[in-house]
Design a protein around this motif. Structure first.
Motif, mmCIF file in Angstrom:
data_model
loop_
_atom_site.group_PDB
_atom_site.id
_atom_site.type_symbol
_atom_site.label_atom_id
_atom_site.label_comp_id
_atom_site.label_asym_id
_atom_site.label_seq_id
_atom_site.Cartn_x
_atom_site.Cartn_y
_atom_site.Cartn_z
ATOM 1 N N MET A 21 0.824 -1.205 0.000
ATOM 2 C CA MET A 21 0.000 0.000 0.000
ATOM 3 C C MET A 21 0.863 1.262 0.000
ATOM 4 O O MET A 21 0.499 2.270 -0.624
ATOM 5 N N LEU A 24 1.713 1.817 -3.535
ATOM 6 C CA LEU A 24 0.565 2.323 -4.294
ATOM 7 C C LEU A 24 0.288 3.793 -3.989
ATOM 8 O O LEU A 24 0.004 4.584 -4.894
ATOM 9 N N HIS A 28 0.801 5.823 -7.460
ATOM 10 C CA HIS A 28 -0.494 6.161 -8.051
ATOM 11 C C HIS A 28 -0.929 7.580 -7.710
ATOM 12 O O HIS A 28 -1.652 8.207 -8.483
ATOM 13 N N ALA A 127 -7.846 -1.535 -13.551
ATOM 14 C CA ALA A 127 -7.039 -1.236 -12.372
ATOM 15 C C ALA A 127 -7.911 -1.058 -11.136
ATOM 16 O O ALA A 127 -7.574 -1.516 -10.041
ATOM 17 N N MET A 128 -9.055 -0.416 -11.300
ATOM 18 C CA MET A 128 -9.939 -0.198 -10.157
ATOM 19 C C MET A 128 -10.636 -1.484 -9.729
ATOM 20 O O MET A 128 -10.932 -1.675 -8.539
ATOM 21 N N SER A 130 -9.207 -4.379 -9.743
ATOM 22 C CA SER A 130 -8.190 -5.017 -8.916
ATOM 23 C C SER A 130 -8.037 -4.299 -7.579
ATOM 24 O O SER A 130 -7.948 -4.936 -6.512
ATOM 25 N N SER A 131 -8.031 -2.970 -7.610
ATOM 26 C CA SER A 131 -7.866 -2.195 -6.381
ATOM 27 C C SER A 131 -9.026 -2.431 -5.417
ATOM 28 O O SER A 131 -8.833 -2.470 -4.198
ATOM 29 N N TRP A 132 -10.221 -2.566 -5.967
ATOM 30 C CA TRP A 132 -11.398 -2.805 -5.127
ATOM 31 C C TRP A 132 -11.255 -4.135 -4.377
ATOM 32 O O TRP A 132 -11.582 -4.233 -3.188
ATOM 33 N N ALA A 135 -8.594 -3.773 -1.660
ATOM 34 C CA ALA A 135 -9.056 -2.930 -0.550
ATOM 35 C C ALA A 135 -9.860 -3.721 0.468
ATOM 36 O O ALA A 135 -9.926 -3.337 1.644
ATOM 37 N N ARG A 151 -10.027 5.341 1.261
ATOM 38 C CA ARG A 151 -9.430 4.488 0.222
ATOM 39 C C ARG A 151 -10.471 4.078 -0.819
ATOM 40 O O ARG A 151 -10.200 4.099 -2.019
ATOM 41 N N ILE A 155 -10.886 4.913 -5.062
ATOM 42 C CA ILE A 155 -11.184 3.919 -6.094
ATOM 43 C C ILE A 155 -12.470 4.278 -6.823
ATOM 44 O O ILE A 155 -12.537 4.222 -8.066
#
Length: 253
Positions: A21, A24, A28, A127-128, A130-132, A135, A151, A155
């Motif tokens: 994190m 990231l 990002h 990407a979002m 995956s990020s979701w 998270a 966070r 996203i």
């Protein structure tokens, strides 16, 4: 992905996740700083194209078709030209020429921009997604409990920006489609001036679509820019939790 909890995660697992994190929140955040400004710059380009088409449509809505015999094929077609369109995008109708090359350039730019916006939106949506999923694992880290909303808001805003990119692509492609229905040769335009004024109507419509895409560009940049404070806040907290887990001094945030 199911949520991690205190009974199934170890401090070592938390450390690896927290280090990821930290990465990231650094890379990002920097990436989003670019996308908080670049779309606004592109919006200005789109607004210029829209104004060019609006200026031509204004001219063609009221002009009377010329019947004067030109001495030189390079004389300007006064009934078709707009000084604003010449200044903004260099669109100049000449008596002995066909479609101004600048119109072709404009249509090509719209197509290329649509392709770029679509690709950006697709990448960001993936990407979002995956990020979701990642998270969800943060729920098991007590030190981040009160910042999970921050966070997820980052996203969500980026995901919304991705959808805006896709919509921009659709609008720009459709505007190009509309323009390709117009015969931009002087003879065809003069016949339209003497008749139903369809060309001016199509240009107005294309301009509205392009202007809408420009507004969406600016709005998406605003969404991304709004995450700046959230990135800083979340990074500072992750650094503090990581420092505690590693039992070391504060990590540079």
């Amino acid at each position: 992905m199911g949520t991690a909890n205190r009974s199934t995660s170890s401090p070592r697992d938390d450390t690896a996740l927290l280090e990821a994190m930290m990465n990231l929140t650094r890379v990002h955040r920097a990436h989003e700083q670019f996308y908080a400004s670049s779309p606004r710059e592109f919006a200005v380009v789109l607004q210029r194209h829209a104004r060019t088409l609006q200026a031509l449509a204004d001219q063609w809505s009221t002009a009377e078709p010329s019947s004067r015999a030109a001495l030189s094929p390079y004389e300007g077609a006064d009934d078709l030209n707009s000084a604003v369109a010449v200044q903004l995008d260099g669109v100049l109708f000449l008596e002995g020429e066909g479609r101004p090359p600048e119109i072709g350039h404009l249509v090509r730019d719209l197509r290329n921009a649509a392709e770029d916006q679509r690709a950006t939106g697709e990448w960001l949506a993936r990407a979002m997604e995956s990020s979701w999923a990642v998270a969800a694992t943060l729920v098991g880290i007590d030190g981040l409990a009160d910042l999970l909303g921050e966070r997820h808001r980052i996203i969500a805003d980026d995901w919304q920006a991705a959808a805006m990119n896709d919509l921009q692509a659709r609008l720009l492609d459709r505007a190009a489609d509309v323009l390709e229905h117009v015969d931009f040769t002087p003879s065809a335009l003069r016949a339209d001036l003497a008749g139903r004024h369809v060309a001016s109507g199509l240009l107005y419509s294309a301009a509205e679509m392009i202007a809408h895409a420009a507004d969406l560009c600016s709005d998406s940049a605003g969404l991304v820019h709004g995450n700046e404070r959230r990135w800083r806040t979340f990074r500072t907290r992750v650094a503090a939790v990581l420092a505690t887990r590693n039992e070391i001094g504060p990590v540079d945030a």
